[in-house]
Motif scaffolding. Structure first.
Motif, PDB file in Angstrom:
ATOM      1  N   VAL A 101      52.241  33.493  42.385  1.00  0.00           N
ATOM      2  CA  VAL A 101      51.150  32.407  42.459  1.00  0.00           C
ATOM      3  C   VAL A 101      49.875  33.273  41.825  1.00  0.00           C
ATOM      4  O   VAL A 101      49.693  34.330  42.129  1.00  0.00           O
ATOM      5  N   SER A 102      49.410  32.612  40.696  1.00  0.00           N
ATOM      6  CA  SER A 102      48.016  33.224  40.096  1.00  0.00           C
ATOM      7  C   SER A 102      46.724  32.179  40.468  1.00  0.00           C
ATOM      8  O   SER A 102      47.185  30.901  40.370  1.00  0.00           O
ATOM      9  N   ALA A 103      45.893  32.642  40.879  1.00  0.00           N
ATOM     10  CA  ALA A 103      44.802  31.685  41.324  1.00  0.00           C
ATOM     11  C   ALA A 103      43.396  32.174  41.186  1.00  0.00           C
ATOM     12  O   ALA A 103      42.968  33.403  40.640  1.00  0.00           O
ATOM     13  N   GLU A 104      42.382  31.272  41.042  1.00  0.00           N
ATOM     14  CA  GLU A 104      41.087  31.548  41.270  1.00  0.00           C
ATOM     15  C   GLU A 104      40.664  30.626  42.409  1.00  0.00           C
ATOM     16  O   GLU A 104      40.015  29.491  42.306  1.00  0.00           O
ATOM     17  N   TRP A 105      40.787  31.046  43.652  1.00  0.00           N
ATOM     18  CA  TRP A 105      40.692  30.250  44.820  1.00  0.00           C
ATOM     19  C   TRP A 105      39.455  30.776  45.510  1.00  0.00           C
ATOM     20  O   TRP A 105      38.946  31.726  45.799  1.00  0.00           O
ATOM     21  N   PRO A 106      38.706  29.596  45.618  1.00  0.00           N
ATOM     22  CA  PRO A 106      37.244  29.978  46.145  1.00  0.00           C
ATOM     23  C   PRO A 106      37.113  30.367  47.636  1.00  0.00           C
ATOM     24  O   PRO A 106      38.127  29.984  48.412  1.00  0.00           O
ATOM     25  N   LEU A 107      36.218  31.163  48.008  1.00  0.00           N
ATOM     26  CA  LEU A 107      36.147  31.668  49.239  1.00  0.00           C
ATOM     27  C   LEU A 107      35.775  30.567  50.429  1.00  0.00           C
ATOM     28  O   LEU A 107      36.193  30.693  51.601  1.00  0.00           O
ATOM     29  N   ALA A 108      35.249  29.484  50.047  1.00  0.00           N
ATOM     30  CA  ALA A 108      35.097  28.441  50.962  1.00  0.00           C
ATOM     31  C   ALA A 108      36.450  27.892  51.716  1.00  0.00           C
ATOM     32  O   ALA A 108      36.323  27.329  52.574  1.00  0.00           O
ATOM     33  N   ARG A 109      37.454  28.273  50.874  1.00  0.00           N
ATOM     34  CA  ARG A 109      38.696  27.749  51.652  1.00  0.00           C
ATOM     35  C   ARG A 109      39.868  28.863  51.536  1.00  0.00           C
ATOM     36  O   ARG A 109      40.826  28.519  51.610  1.00  0.00           O
ATOM     37  N   LEU A 110      39.392  29.869  51.936  1.00  0.00           N
ATOM     38  CA  LEU A 110      40.147  31.182  52.286  1.00  0.00           C
ATOM     39  C   LEU A 110      41.328  30.722  53.196  1.00  0.00           C
ATOM     40  O   LEU A 110      42.477  31.085  53.099  1.00  0.00           O
ATOM     41  N   ASP A 111      40.717  30.111  54.456  1.00  0.00           N
ATOM     42  CA  ASP A 111      41.782  29.917  55.303  1.00  0.00           C
ATOM     43  C   ASP A 111      42.988  28.785  54.999  1.00  0.00           C
ATOM     44  O   ASP A 111      44.107  29.367  55.319  1.00  0.00           O
TER      45      ASP A 111
END
Length: 259
Positions: free
Chosen positions: A167-177
């Motif tokens: 998986v490659s991502a730019e996942w935001p901190l707001a949805r870390l959980d």
């Protein structure tokens, strides 16, 4: 067979492909001495500079493919080349390339699910092919960020034998959980290894979570990053895939008469 997998987590230079190619080259050259496979984040050449992708995206992916094949061969390492913005006549695609250590391009996958919350659907076209591929005879699959919220899409690949999910991502901190929970769930329910590379840092509109992860088929976290620029790695034993699937035969117990 055992492999060492490394996730190269770094802060992407916003809208600056030249600088990002240099960063990636340095990281891969350093890590290839320790690893069999390296994985990069999503849209690592441009970041989420969506409004300028027509200008800074890669025409037909030619620059990226040439760089990828040369880099993989020169460093004798398999590369899951994150994803890049690829300009085609039919639109701009968020595309993952995979090359083996001999410099052969083995897969091209364009993100199937576009994330409307970050306006991807306004600037990108969705892909229509699957993410399945093989490295050294090992079945695997590649996904990009939002794709992991669609368990049926991942299961389509693992039900055909994929034992490693990249998986490659730019996942935001707001949805870390969500990131951590979804990755563990995909590993457990599919009895597969998950190697997920997120980016670190921020851009003008978003702060990103980092926390790249490598997870085994039982859901145990083998390695996890924090939020800073870093490289994580873990050795995986590919025999663990069949051991886990044999112990709890989920794929044999699917009720194909019901779903």
């Amino acid at each position: 067979m055992k492999w060492t997998i490394s996730c190269l987590q770094f802060n992407i230079s916003y809208g600056n492909p030249s600088e990002n190619f240099k960063k990636a080259s340095r990281l891969i050259e350093a890590e290839s001495r320790r690893s069999d496979i390296v994985i990069l984040p999503e849209l690592w050449t441009t970041g989420y500079d969506l409004m300028r992708l027509d200008e800074i995206g890669d025409d037909e992916g030619e620059q990226t493919k040439k760089w990828l094949q040369q880099t993989a061969k020169a460093n004798d390492v398999h590369i899951v080349c994150g994803s890049v913005a690829v300009k085609k006549k039919s639109g701009v695609y968020n595309t993952m390339y995979i090359a083996d250590k001999h410099g052969q391009l083995v897969k091209e996958y364009s993100k199937a699910h576009l994330f409307q919350l970050m306006d991807e659907h306004l600037y990108l076209s969705s892909g229509s092919a699957d993410g399945s591929f093989e490295l050294e005879g090992v079945k695997a699959a590649g996904f990009i960020c939002y794709d992991i919220r669609f368990p049926e899409w991942v299961r389509k690949h693992t039900s055909k034998g994929a034992g490693i999910v990249f998986v490659s991502a730019e996942w935001p901190l707001a949805r870390l959980d969500h990131w951590r929970t979804l990755l563990a769930a995909r590993a457990i329910e599919n009895q597969c290894f998950v190697a997920a590379c997120n980016r670190s840092g921020k851009d003008p509109a978003n702060e990103f979570a980092g926390h790249s992860m490598i997870i085994d088929p039982l859901g145990h976290v083998l390695s996890e990053a924090g939020r800073e620029d870093t490289v994580i790695r873990a050795e995986i034993d590919l025999d663990d895939i069949e051991k886990t699937r044999g112990h709890i035969p989920v794929f044999e117990d699917i009720r194909k008469d019901l779903y």
